[in-house]
Motif scaffolding. Sequence first.
Motif, PDB file in Angstrom:
ATOM      1  N   SER A  55       1.035  -1.292  -0.135  1.00  0.00           N
ATOM      2  CA  SER A  55      -0.518  -0.006   0.044  1.00  0.00           C
ATOM      3  C   SER A  55       0.727   1.217   0.028  1.00  0.00           C
ATOM      4  O   SER A  55       2.346   1.031   0.535  1.00  0.00           O
ATOM      5  CB  SER A  55      -0.881  -0.386   0.913  1.00  0.00           C
ATOM      6  OG  SER A  55      -0.549   0.517   2.288  1.00  0.00           O
ATOM      7  N   ASN A  56       0.598   2.203  -0.001  1.00  0.00           N
ATOM      8  CA  ASN A  56       1.136   3.500   0.025  1.00  0.00           C
ATOM      9  C   ASN A  56       2.030   3.218  -1.078  1.00  0.00           C
ATOM     10  O   ASN A  56       2.839   4.327  -1.093  1.00  0.00           O
ATOM     11  CB  ASN A  56       0.913   3.876   1.014  1.00  0.00           C
ATOM     12  CG  ASN A  56      -0.048   4.624   1.876  1.00  0.00           C
ATOM     13  OD1 ASN A  56      -1.364   4.666   1.621  1.00  0.00           O
ATOM     14  ND2 ASN A  56      -0.213   3.985   3.276  1.00  0.00           N
ATOM     15  N   LYS A  57       2.264   3.066  -2.520  1.00  0.00           N
ATOM     16  CA  LYS A  57       3.612   2.528  -2.980  1.00  0.00           C
ATOM     17  C   LYS A  57       3.708   3.873  -3.891  1.00  0.00           C
ATOM     18  O   LYS A  57       4.446   4.168  -3.604  1.00  0.00           O
ATOM     19  CB  LYS A  57       3.652   1.747  -4.092  1.00  0.00           C
ATOM     20  CG  LYS A  57       3.230   0.252  -4.330  1.00  0.00           C
ATOM     21  CD  LYS A  57       3.137  -0.730  -4.950  1.00  0.00           C
ATOM     22  CE  LYS A  57       1.519  -0.228  -5.555  1.00  0.00           C
ATOM     23  NZ  LYS A  57       0.567  -0.645  -4.848  1.00  0.00           N
ATOM     24  N   SER A  58       3.351   4.936  -4.325  1.00  0.00           N
ATOM     25  CA  SER A  58       3.399   5.911  -4.876  1.00  0.00           C
ATOM     26  C   SER A  58       3.723   6.960  -4.550  1.00  0.00           C
ATOM     27  O   SER A  58       4.571   7.572  -4.365  1.00  0.00           O
ATOM     28  CB  SER A  58       2.516   6.225  -5.898  1.00  0.00           C
ATOM     29  OG  SER A  58       1.201   6.528  -5.027  1.00  0.00           O
ATOM     30  N   GLU A  59       2.885   7.337  -3.301  1.00  0.00           N
ATOM     31  CA  GLU A  59       3.666   7.938  -1.679  1.00  0.00           C
ATOM     32  C   GLU A  59       5.219   8.086  -1.511  1.00  0.00           C
ATOM     33  O   GLU A  59       5.676   9.152  -0.622  1.00  0.00           O
ATOM     34  CB  GLU A  59       2.488   8.063  -0.887  1.00  0.00           C
ATOM     35  CG  GLU A  59       1.122   8.575  -1.231  1.00  0.00           C
ATOM     36  CD  GLU A  59       0.521   7.471  -1.313  1.00  0.00           C
ATOM     37  OE1 GLU A  59       0.699   6.611  -2.321  1.00  0.00           O
ATOM     38  OE2 GLU A  59      -1.137   7.885  -1.507  1.00  0.00           O
ATOM     39  N   ARG A  60       4.875   6.454  -0.953  1.00  0.00           N
ATOM     40  CA  ARG A  60       6.450   6.601  -0.675  1.00  0.00           C
ATOM     41  C   ARG A  60       7.245   6.727  -1.676  1.00  0.00           C
ATOM     42  O   ARG A  60       8.125   7.470  -0.935  1.00  0.00           O
ATOM     43  CB  ARG A  60       6.344   4.844  -0.019  1.00  0.00           C
ATOM     44  CG  ARG A  60       7.849   4.738   1.008  1.00  0.00           C
ATOM     45  CD  ARG A  60       6.815   2.702   1.300  1.00  0.00           C
ATOM     46  NE  ARG A  60       7.118   2.472   0.715  1.00  0.00           N
ATOM     47  CZ  ARG A  60       6.531   1.732   0.287  1.00  0.00           C
ATOM     48  NH1 ARG A  60       5.120   1.957   2.020  1.00  0.00           N
ATOM     49  NH2 ARG A  60       5.573   0.233   0.563  1.00  0.00           N
ATOM     50  N   LEU A  61       7.292   6.436  -2.802  1.00  0.00           N
ATOM     51  CA  LEU A  61       8.855   6.535  -3.727  1.00  0.00           C
ATOM     52  C   LEU A  61       8.855   8.139  -4.258  1.00  0.00           C
ATOM     53  O   LEU A  61       9.709   8.116  -4.088  1.00  0.00           O
ATOM     54  CB  LEU A  61       7.658   5.737  -4.992  1.00  0.00           C
ATOM     55  CG  LEU A  61       7.564   3.651  -5.077  1.00  0.00           C
ATOM     56  CD1 LEU A  61       7.340   3.606  -6.971  1.00  0.00           C
ATOM     57  CD2 LEU A  61       9.089   3.237  -4.619  1.00  0.00           C
ATOM     58  N   TRP A  62       7.882   8.550  -4.443  1.00  0.00           N
ATOM     59  CA  TRP A  62       7.441   9.580  -4.208  1.00  0.00           C
ATOM     60  C   TRP A  62       8.529  10.214  -3.266  1.00  0.00           C
ATOM     61  O   TRP A  62       9.600  11.795  -3.363  1.00  0.00           O
ATOM     62  CB  TRP A  62       6.266  10.841  -4.960  1.00  0.00           C
ATOM     63  CG  TRP A  62       6.609  12.392  -4.981  1.00  0.00           C
ATOM     64  CD1 TRP A  62       5.759  13.050  -4.642  1.00  0.00           C
ATOM     65  CD2 TRP A  62       7.363  12.306  -6.088  1.00  0.00           C
ATOM     66  NE1 TRP A  62       5.789  14.120  -5.073  1.00  0.00           N
ATOM     67  CE2 TRP A  62       7.029  13.950  -5.778  1.00  0.00           C
ATOM     68  CE3 TRP A  62       8.192  12.042  -7.195  1.00  0.00           C
ATOM     69  CZ2 TRP A  62       7.572  14.879  -6.933  1.00  0.00           C
ATOM     70  CZ3 TRP A  62       8.810  12.842  -8.056  1.00  0.00           C
ATOM     71  CH2 TRP A  62       8.451  14.629  -8.614  1.00  0.00           C
ATOM     72  N   LEU A  63       7.741  10.425  -1.961  1.00  0.00           N
ATOM     73  CA  LEU A  63       8.852  10.679  -1.120  1.00  0.00           C
ATOM     74  C   LEU A  63       9.643  10.823  -0.483  1.00  0.00           C
ATOM     75  O   LEU A  63      11.527  11.115  -0.327  1.00  0.00           O
ATOM     76  CB  LEU A  63       8.209  10.913   0.634  1.00  0.00           C
ATOM     77  CG  LEU A  63       8.753  11.043   1.900  1.00  0.00           C
ATOM     78  CD1 LEU A  63       8.718  13.200   1.480  1.00  0.00           C
ATOM     79  CD2 LEU A  63       7.491  10.000   3.011  1.00  0.00           C
ATOM     80  N   LEU A  64      10.408   9.796  -1.032  1.00  0.00           N
ATOM     81  CA  LEU A  64      11.945   8.991  -0.505  1.00  0.00           C
ATOM     82  C   LEU A  64      12.275   9.842  -2.351  1.00  0.00           C
ATOM     83  O   LEU A  64      13.732  10.303  -1.823  1.00  0.00           O
ATOM     84  CB  LEU A  64      12.399   7.074  -1.104  1.00  0.00           C
ATOM     85  CG  LEU A  64      11.741   6.342   0.098  1.00  0.00           C
ATOM     86  CD1 LEU A  64      11.750   5.115  -0.307  1.00  0.00           C
ATOM     87  CD2 LEU A  64      12.845   6.626   0.547  1.00  0.00           C
ATOM     88  N   ALA A  65      12.468   9.831  -3.126  1.00  0.00           N
ATOM     89  CA  ALA A  65      13.099  10.304  -4.670  1.00  0.00           C
ATOM     90  C   ALA A  65      12.705  12.185  -4.515  1.00  0.00           C
ATOM     91  O   ALA A  65      14.000  12.429  -4.356  1.00  0.00           O
ATOM     92  CB  ALA A  65      11.356  10.237  -5.317  1.00  0.00           C
ATOM     93  N   LYS A  66      11.980  12.685  -3.688  1.00  0.00           N
ATOM     94  CA  LYS A  66      11.764  14.066  -3.553  1.00  0.00           C
ATOM     95  C   LYS A  66      13.173  14.201  -2.467  1.00  0.00           C
ATOM     96  O   LYS A  66      13.920  15.273  -2.352  1.00  0.00           O
ATOM     97  CB  LYS A  66      10.991  14.890  -2.615  1.00  0.00           C
ATOM     98  CG  LYS A  66      10.140  14.887  -3.857  1.00  0.00           C
ATOM     99  CD  LYS A  66       8.595  15.615  -3.317  1.00  0.00           C
ATOM    100  CE  LYS A  66       8.080  15.858  -2.531  1.00  0.00           C
ATOM    101  NZ  LYS A  66       6.872  15.605  -1.859  1.00  0.00           N
TER     102      LYS A  66
END
Length: 265
Positions: free
Chosen positions: A13-24
């Motif tokens: 769950s929350n893959k996109s949010e976690r990936l985007w947060l880590l990327a930023k």
Amino acid sequence: MIVSIVTDWFKRSNKSERLWLLAKIEFKLRYYENKLGLLWALIKPLMDIAIYYVVFQIIMKQDTPQFASYLFIGLICWNFFLESTTGTVQILNTKKYLYEYSNMNKLEIYVSTLLSNSIGFFFNFVMFLLFFNFVERGPDHSNLQTLWLLPLFVNLYILSLATSLIISNIYVIAKDVTQIWQVFTQVLFFLSPILYPLNKFKDALPNFDYLNPLGGIIINARQTSMYGVSPDFKLFFFDFGYAILLLIFGMFLLNKLGSKAAEKL
């Protein structure tokens, strides 16, 4: 086993949010201690362009039209590939805490790192479009073909992700891959149509654009963004095929070698 890695990743769950947060976070940390901050994301390719422009256009009298833009788009694609691959050689070691002490899938670590590089890519690409359209653009240019850059970037992203998976997992059992990759990328740079006119590149290395997927991406990126024509579809599908095959191989290595990374590194 490869399917199980991908399935496990999609179930979280929350893959996109976690990936985007880590990327930023990673993108900001990369420039956090620099006085000029995020401007370095633009200054680096501009310095490269200035050096090569002086050498090839002024000293060697290169006759390529719109040579600054020609260099710019080539170097943007090259720098994304180079940063994404050299920056992930030791990723299973440097980011071991993420997959050992959290529920992160190893694949997410790669994806978020390349997403971080994508921020810099699009920042530079916007600067390229502004420069080309307001400084060097020809009167017969069509902006509609520029939309082809989206699937071309997807191709570049998959190719970079696949290469990252391969070399970083080989690093688990062979640390020498770091030095080998440094030499290989130097050779690849000069065997890609970044600095030379396309006709001279094809004359010197016939059909090599079909053996070098990165070269094919650069060629099609120029055709669509600078010359307003459709990409070479044969080359386009060849490059996507290379990227998908390498990604499958990279996922295989991640399953076989990546699972042992924590104990071996």
